[in-house]
Motif scaffolding. Structure first.
Motif, mmCIF file in Angstrom:
data_model
loop_
_atom_site.group_PDB
_atom_site.id
_atom_site.type_symbol
_atom_site.label_atom_id
_atom_site.label_comp_id
_atom_site.label_asym_id
_atom_site.label_seq_id
_atom_site.Cartn_x
_atom_site.Cartn_y
_atom_site.Cartn_z
ATOM 1 N N GLU A 41 0.812 -1.218 0.000
ATOM 2 C CA GLU A 41 0.000 0.000 0.000
ATOM 3 C C GLU A 41 0.843 1.265 0.000
ATOM 4 N N GLU A 42 1.811 1.347 0.908
ATOM 5 C CA GLU A 42 2.563 2.597 1.065
ATOM 6 C C GLU A 42 3.759 2.684 0.123
ATOM 7 N N ALA A 43 4.473 1.563 -0.044
ATOM 8 C CA ALA A 43 5.676 1.606 -0.887
ATOM 9 C C ALA A 43 5.330 1.584 -2.371
ATOM 10 N N TYR A 44 4.374 0.716 -2.750
ATOM 11 C CA TYR A 44 4.096 0.519 -4.170
ATOM 12 C C TYR A 44 2.729 1.038 -4.614
ATOM 13 N N GLY A 45 1.958 1.581 -3.685
ATOM 14 C CA GLY A 45 0.676 2.188 -4.068
ATOM 15 C C GLY A 45 -0.360 1.206 -4.561
ATOM 16 N N ILE A 46 -0.300 -0.051 -4.090
ATOM 17 C CA ILE A 46 -1.296 -1.056 -4.463
ATOM 18 C C ILE A 46 -2.507 -0.879 -3.537
ATOM 19 N N ASN A 47 -3.663 -0.667 -4.096
ATOM 20 C CA ASN A 47 -4.868 -0.391 -3.312
ATOM 21 C C ASN A 47 -5.481 -1.703 -2.807
ATOM 22 N N LEU A 48 -5.389 -1.949 -1.490
ATOM 23 C CA LEU A 48 -5.929 -3.172 -0.893
ATOM 24 C C LEU A 48 -7.304 -2.951 -0.266
ATOM 25 N N LEU A 49 -7.844 -1.753 -0.379
ATOM 26 C CA LEU A 49 -9.157 -1.486 0.216
ATOM 27 C C LEU A 49 -10.247 -2.391 -0.367
ATOM 28 N N PRO A 50 -10.273 -2.623 -1.682
ATOM 29 C CA PRO A 50 -11.298 -3.537 -2.211
ATOM 30 C C PRO A 50 -11.178 -4.947 -1.624
ATOM 31 N N LEU A 51 -9.945 -5.418 -1.412
ATOM 32 C CA LEU A 51 -9.761 -6.733 -0.796
ATOM 33 C C LEU A 51 -10.256 -6.725 0.641
ATOM 34 N N ALA A 52 -9.957 -5.663 1.383
ATOM 35 C CA ALA A 52 -10.409 -5.564 2.773
ATOM 36 C C ALA A 52 -11.935 -5.572 2.846
ATOM 37 N N THR A 53 -12.560 -4.829 1.954
ATOM 38 C CA THR A 53 -14.034 -4.774 1.927
ATOM 39 C C THR A 53 -14.616 -6.148 1.614
ATOM 40 N N PHE A 54 -14.039 -6.809 0.620
ATOM 41 C CA PHE A 54 -14.491 -8.150 0.244
ATOM 42 C C PHE A 54 -14.296 -9.134 1.403
ATOM 43 N N ALA A 55 -13.135 -9.069 2.065
ATOM 44 C CA ALA A 55 -12.826 -9.997 3.159
ATOM 45 C C ALA A 55 -13.782 -9.809 4.328
ATOM 46 N N MET A 56 -14.086 -8.568 4.673
ATOM 47 C CA MET A 56 -15.012 -8.323 5.783
ATOM 48 C C MET A 56 -16.413 -8.834 5.455
ATOM 49 N N LYS A 57 -16.802 -8.710 4.193
ATOM 50 C CA LYS A 57 -18.145 -9.151 3.790
ATOM 51 C C LYS A 57 -18.294 -10.659 3.945
ATOM 52 N N TYR A 58 -17.298 -11.421 3.518
ATOM 53 C CA TYR A 58 -17.440 -12.876 3.491
ATOM 54 C C TYR A 58 -16.820 -13.584 4.701
ATOM 55 N N TYR A 59 -15.824 -12.949 5.326
ATOM 56 C CA TYR A 59 -15.125 -13.627 6.428
ATOM 57 C C TYR A 59 -15.158 -12.817 7.728
ATOM 58 N N GLY A 60 -16.055 -11.828 7.797
ATOM 59 C CA GLY A 60 -16.106 -10.940 8.959
ATOM 60 C C GLY A 60 -16.390 -11.642 10.265
ATOM 61 N N LYS A 61 -17.116 -12.771 10.228
ATOM 62 C CA LYS A 61 -17.424 -13.498 11.462
ATOM 63 C C LYS A 61 -16.616 -14.790 11.589
ATOM 64 N N ASP A 62 -15.664 -14.958 10.703
ATOM 65 C CA ASP A 62 -14.817 -16.163 10.703
ATOM 66 C C ASP A 62 -13.567 -15.888 11.547
ATOM 67 N N PRO A 63 -13.228 -16.746 12.521
ATOM 68 C CA PRO A 63 -12.016 -16.519 13.316
ATOM 69 C C PRO A 63 -10.726 -16.633 12.500
ATOM 70 N N CYS A 64 -10.798 -17.276 11.329
ATOM 71 C CA CYS A 64 -9.616 -17.399 10.436
ATOM 72 C C CYS A 64 -8.393 -17.875 11.217
ATOM 73 N N LYS A 65 -8.591 -18.934 11.961
ATOM 74 C CA LYS A 65 -7.570 -19.402 12.910
ATOM 75 C C LYS A 65 -6.215 -19.675 12.260
ATOM 76 N N SER A 66 -6.224 -20.269 11.093
ATOM 77 C CA SER A 66 -4.960 -20.631 10.436
ATOM 78 C C SER A 66 -4.335 -19.470 9.669
ATOM 79 N N PHE A 67 -4.990 -18.313 9.717
ATOM 80 C CA PHE A 67 -4.550 -17.198 8.885
ATOM 81 C C PHE A 67 -4.121 -15.979 9.694
ATOM 82 N N ARG A 68 -3.880 -16.194 10.996
ATOM 83 C CA ARG A 68 -3.399 -15.076 11.816
ATOM 84 C C ARG A 68 -2.001 -14.702 11.345
ATOM 85 N N PRO A 69 -1.659 -13.410 11.294
ATOM 86 C CA PRO A 69 -0.314 -13.010 10.822
ATOM 87 C C PRO A 69 0.800 -13.564 11.701
ATOM 88 N N LYS A 70 1.893 -13.983 11.071
ATOM 89 C CA LYS A 70 3.030 -14.581 11.782
ATOM 90 C C LYS A 70 3.910 -13.540 12.464
#
Length: 643
Positions: A256-285
């Motif tokens: 986002e900051e270094a290369y100006g890639i807009n991740l807002l659409p991905l964030a919006t999509f992720a909240m819509k479909y996975y907003g109530k999912d704990p995403c246990k295996s996908f916590r940042p390392k």
């Protein structure tokens, strides 16, 4: 072109006997200078601070030179201070302004000590080369100070007057910075970066910015570099992988900051479909835990598995059937059929997958990928960095009797060169790597949108994770399995037979011969696979024929390796492999003089010191000398008129 015509062209640059003779004398002298020092690094994986410090301290070389030059004439504290000035002159100067009771005295002392170090590191280069390395603003002053001595009565006042004037006009900080930069530049004559600048660490873009301005560097592409190249040309499987890895290591700032890639659409999509999912295996390392990052991580991972499956379907020749894994899930039972056996999934929440057509993208996913593709392809900074990877990079490099490549030359189970069929033609060994290099360049530069262009872009994804990719070096990438199946037996990835056979000297000799190098005097240098030093593994293979120099620059690997990276140093005295302890911080280096502790792992000294004439550049210079001697003879015989 006939020889006479060539000599006539050469005579335009050297129009008479005197100028031709002078150039012959000059080149002949250069051929007998000691060869410059080459540094080899690999798998720096975005660890900018550690990478920058290793360049600044010359992998420990500068501290050793200070020790050799000053010995007992300086205290340990004074040596440490001088080293820190050379590494970080701006910061150290500013600190001295606050701490030194007599700043002018400190400046004078530091300048004289810097001059001693600079004289030492510049001694094996011509004055012309040293002058060209000097910052233009200080070229005259530096030459006068370097080549004049205040020990001589006639020159003492002259030298001291230069320094007095620098102090009186408040120009000393700039001069100390310039002198320190010159020392660092002359310490490392040539940098070889053997792949994997990108992924895992927080600042690959800063490493690329550093390399853009570096005086002499080449890069051998790694699989992570190729992944970003693929993303940069719009390969959607590569794009999904890049974003997934950034989410995994909490490095979305790079995008986002270094290369100006807009991740807002991905964030919006992720909240819509996975907003109530704990995403246990996908916590940042790394870094702070974040529900949103975990949701984005899972969303882009599912998109990746879909796109990779579609890529496999349209490229059956690549034999990537394992990437169609979403087809093997029993969505009602929450299990997966894996190599004939059924395993339970640890996560069965798949709101975007149609069990009847699991590889089909939702319209929202397809639109999201199109927007991300546009962002990657239109990022000016990313495209500039990728162009540099091509202008200064290649799949492999033969340089001064060393063969450099990131991962492997694919071999068969019986240790022979593996054949790979591309568009009906079979390639192996050097011919295969040459073909891969050509495909990568065509994919980047020939973006014409035809069928061949699409195949080339798809092949970049194969280079990331394909069985016979020379950049990957494994039979398969078990990404899905690591996320969704707890049974670790399904996570196993088997290395190419290359990694077994490189312990044999005859295999290394075979590979060196394949690339036109003399096995008796040559070495292979590669990275990619972290050396587990703390488990007793050695980076030196096949009686010194091959060096694996991935020692864990990336913090994520340091628990495995037990160290924080290697540098291979090749100077006029031989080859030296240096291991590094973890780098704490630039702040600690400035305040406490903390340095990266570097230890010599192996040192292979040669009997006769290597000269420029023994290098690849030396061979070219010798060719120029031979041509000039022919021109000189033509002048003397009257074949070519003296101008």
């Amino acid at each position: 072109m006939s020889e006479l015509k060539y000599l006539e062209l050469l005579s335009q640059s050297f129009p008479n006997i005197a100028e031709t003779s002078t150039e012959i004398i000059n080149l002949q002298a250069i051929l007998n200078l000691p060869k410059g020092t080459e540094h080899f690094l690999t798998d720096v994986h975005g660890e900018y601070e550690a990478f920058s410090h290793v360049l600044r301290n010359g992998s420990g070389s500068i501290r050793q030179k200070i020790e050799d030059i000053f010995q007992d004439t300086l205290t340990e504290l004074e040596k440490k201070e001088l080293a820190t000035v050379i590494y970080y002159p701006d910061g150290k100067y500013d600190m001295a302004l606050e701490e030194q009771p007599n700043m002018n005295k400190w400046i004078r002392t530091i300048i004289y000590r810097l001059l001693k170090v600079c004289k030492n590191v510049s001694s094996k280069y011509t004055r012309s080369k040293v002058r060209k390395a000097m910052p233009k603003d200080f070229e005259y002053i530096m030459q006068e100070l370097l080549y004049e001595s205040r020990e001589e009565d006639n020159k003492r006042d002259y030298v001291e007057s230069i320094i007095d004037t620098l102090i009186s006009i408040s120009y000393t900080k700039q001069f100390i910075v310039a002198m320190s930069e010159l020392i660092r530049r002359l310490t490392i004559d040539h940098l070889h970066l053997v792949g994997d600048i990108y992924d895992r660490g927080p600042a690959p873009h800063l490493i690329m910015d550093c390399l853009l301005d570096y005086h002499h560097v080449d890069i051998q592409w790694g699989n992570h570099d190729m992944l970003w190249i693929g993303a940069g040309v719009g390969n959607k499987a590569c794009i999904a992988n890049v974003i997934r890895i950034c989410c995994r290591y909490n490095n979305n700032d790079i995008l986002e900051e270094a290369y100006g890639i807009n991740l807002l659409p991905l964030a919006t999509f992720a909240m819509k479909y996975y907003g109530k999912d704990p995403c246990k295996s996908f916590r940042p390392k790394e870094g702070m835990d974040s529900d949103l990052v975990a949701q984005m991580h899972k969303a882009i991972s599912i998109i990746q598995f879909k796109v990779e499956g579609l890529f496999s379907e349209r490229n059956p020749n690549l034999q990537m059937k394992d990437r169609e894994i979403l087809k093997e899930i029993n969505y009602e039972r929450g299990t997966i059929l894996w190599q004939g056996k059924e395993y339970p999934l640890n996560d069965t929440f798949f709101p975007t997958i149609d069990p009847k057509n699991p590889l089909e993208l939702l319209d929202e996913e397809a639109e999201l990928l199109d927007r991300l593709k546009d962002s990657f392809m239109n990022s000016e900074k990313l495209q500039r960095h990728l162009r540099f990877l091509f202008s200064h990079g290649s799949l492999y490099l033969c340089c001064n009797s060393n063969l450099l490549y990131h991962a492997c030359v694919p071999l068969t189970k019986d240790g022979k060169l593996a054949e790979v069929e591309i568009e009906g033609v079979k390639y192996k060994g050097k011919a295969y790597l040459d073909k891969v290099d050509t495909i990568a360049r065509q994919a980047f530069f020939d973006r014409v949108g035809n069928e061949k262009d699409k195949r080339n872009r798809d092949f970049l994804w194969y280079l990331w994770c394909g069985e016979l990719s020379p950049l990957f070096g494994k039979d398969v990438m078990r990404t899905f399995e690591r996320y969704f199946i707890d049974d670790k037996s399904t996570h196993e990835e088997h290395k190419n037979p290359y990694y077994t056979f490189i312990n044999q000297e005859e295999t290394c000799n075979m590979i060196l011969s394949e690339f036109g190098l003399n096995p008796k005097i040559s070495h292979i240098i590669n990275g990619h696979v972290p050396v587990k030093v703390k488990k007793g593994e050695s980076p030196v293979k096949a009686n010194g024929k091959l060096f694996v120099i991935d020692g864990g620059f990336a913090r994520a690997y340091q628990k495995t390796t037990g160290i924080a990276g290697y540098t291979l140093i090749y100077n006029s005295y031989g080859i030296k492999l240096v291991s590094h302890a973890p780098f704490e911080s630039k702040e600690k280096a400035l305040k406490e003089g903390a340095d990266i502790l570097s230890s010599v792992v192996i040192e292979d000294k040669i009997v006769q010191r290597k000269r420029v004439k023994d290098t690849d550049i030396g061979k070219k210079l010798q060719g120029q000398v031979n041509d000039l001697k022919k021109l000189l003879l033509a002048y003397r015989k009257g074949i070519i008129q003296v101008k």
